[in-house]
Motif scaffolding. Structure first.
Motif, PDB file in Angstrom:
ATOM      1  N   ILE A  90       0.833  -1.197   0.000  1.00 21.87           N
ATOM      2  CA  ILE A  90       0.000   0.000   0.000  1.00 21.87           C
ATOM      3  C   ILE A  90       0.870   1.250   0.000  1.00 21.87           C
ATOM      4  CG2 ILE A  90      -1.934  -1.114   1.199  1.00 21.87           C
ATOM      5  CD1 ILE A  90      -0.948   0.216   3.794  1.00 21.87           C
ATOM      6  N   THR A  91       0.255   2.371  -0.286  1.00 26.23           N
ATOM      7  CA  THR A  91       0.866   3.676  -0.017  1.00 26.23           C
ATOM      8  C   THR A  91      -0.074   4.393   0.943  1.00 26.23           C
ATOM      9  OG1 THR A  91      -0.168   4.850  -1.860  1.00 26.23           O
ATOM     10  CG2 THR A  91       1.970   3.860  -2.277  1.00 26.23           C
ATOM     11  N   VAL A  92       0.504   5.112   1.889  1.00 24.39           N
ATOM     12  CA  VAL A  92      -0.290   5.843   2.881  1.00 24.39           C
ATOM     13  C   VAL A  92       0.206   7.275   2.990  1.00 24.39           C
ATOM     14  CG1 VAL A  92      -0.924   3.821   4.254  1.00 24.39           C
ATOM     15  CG2 VAL A  92       1.174   5.022   4.777  1.00 24.39           C
ATOM     16  N   ASP A  93      -0.698   8.147   3.361  1.00 24.54           N
ATOM     17  CA  ASP A  93      -0.357   9.536   3.654  1.00 24.54           C
ATOM     18  C   ASP A  93      -0.411   9.709   5.166  1.00 24.54           C
ATOM     19  OD1 ASP A  93      -0.434   9.830   0.922  1.00 24.54           O
ATOM     20  OD2 ASP A  93      -2.305  10.965   0.880  1.00 24.54           O
ATOM     21  N   VAL A  94       0.655  10.227   5.760  1.00 22.95           N
ATOM     22  CA  VAL A  94       0.690  10.462   7.203  1.00 22.95           C
ATOM     23  C   VAL A  94       1.309  11.821   7.493  1.00 22.95           C
ATOM     24  CG1 VAL A  94       0.849   8.001   7.754  1.00 22.95           C
ATOM     25  CG2 VAL A  94       2.932   9.331   7.545  1.00 22.95           C
ATOM     26  N   ASN A  95       0.932  12.398   8.634  1.00 21.97           N
ATOM     27  CA  ASN A  95       1.535  13.663   9.061  1.00 21.97           C
ATOM     28  C   ASN A  95       2.801  13.433   9.861  1.00 21.97           C
ATOM     29  OD1 ASN A  95      -0.314  15.379   7.846  1.00 21.97           O
ATOM     30  ND2 ASN A  95      -1.703  15.266   9.578  1.00 21.97           N
ATOM     31  N   SER A  96       2.763  12.439  10.748  1.00 21.97           N
ATOM     32  CA  SER A  96       3.928  12.148  11.568  1.00 21.97           C
ATOM     33  C   SER A  96       3.795  10.737  12.122  1.00 21.97           C
ATOM     34  CB  SER A  96       4.068  13.150  12.709  1.00 21.97           C
ATOM     35  OG  SER A  96       2.970  13.008  13.598  1.00 21.97           O
ATOM     36  N   VAL A  97       4.921  10.203  12.588  1.00 23.38           N
ATOM     37  CA  VAL A  97       4.940   8.906  13.247  1.00 23.38           C
ATOM     38  C   VAL A  97       5.538   9.129  14.632  1.00 23.38           C
ATOM     39  CG1 VAL A  97       5.887   6.581  13.228  1.00 23.38           C
ATOM     40  CG2 VAL A  97       5.205   7.647  11.075  1.00 23.38           C
ATOM     41  N   GLU A  98       4.783   8.762  15.655  1.00 23.63           N
ATOM     42  CA  GLU A  98       5.264   8.912  17.028  1.00 23.63           C
ATOM     43  C   GLU A  98       5.129   7.577  17.742  1.00 23.63           C
ATOM     44  OE1 GLU A  98       3.610  12.223  19.118  1.00 23.63           O
ATOM     45  OE2 GLU A  98       3.648  13.471  17.319  1.00 23.63           O
ATOM     46  N   ASN A  99       6.249   7.061  18.229  1.00 20.10           N
ATOM     47  CA  ASN A  99       6.282   5.786  18.950  1.00 20.10           C
ATOM     48  C   ASN A  99       5.676   4.647  18.137  1.00 20.10           C
ATOM     49  OD1 ASN A  99       7.452   6.989  21.266  1.00 20.10           O
ATOM     50  ND2 ASN A  99       5.431   7.689  21.908  1.00 20.10           N
TER      51      ASN A  99
END
Length: 118
Positions: A94-103
């Motif tokens: 898949i491809t995903v759009d995210v703002n940030s990754v935390e923990n």
């Protein structure tokens, strides 16, 4: 007069810099493989397919929001199709759009199935 213009210019520059710093950056099109599907919490455990991705080795992608958009694009015909959360399987790319990754956790607004289906 010259001094007043310099002060106004400096204030405008400071306002512009502070306004730009408040915006969230969306990382679009991060490639990943689905390792697990959590039907209770509505999310995917994924591993990144890209080198130096913010998704890292394992990341939980939450799809809890009703605003998440699921899509599939057929590479042969170019047609796009709306999907639902239940259309995805373990092993899908898949491809995903995210703002940030935390923990190791992130929210998404879009999930696109890369794995081609007949």
């Amino acid at each position: 007069m010259k001094r007043l213009m310099t002060i106004i210019l400096l204030i405008l520059i400071l306002l512009f810099v502070s306004a730009c710093g408040a915006k969230k950056v969306t990382h679009m099109g991060l490639n990943a493989e689905i390792l697990e599907i959590n039907t209770e919490l509505k999310g995917f455990v994924v591993k990144s397919l890209d080198k130096d991705s913010i998704l890292c080795e394992k990341c939980y992608i939450s799809c809890e929001s009703d605003n998440v958009y699921y899509i599939y694009a057929d590479n042969e015909t170019g047609e796009t199709k709306d999907l639902s959360y239940n259309d995805y399987r373990v092993g899908d790319e898949i491809t995903v759009d995210v703002n940030s990754v935390e923990n190791g956790y992130s929210l998404t607004s879009r999930v696109q199935l890369i794995t081609q289906r007949k």
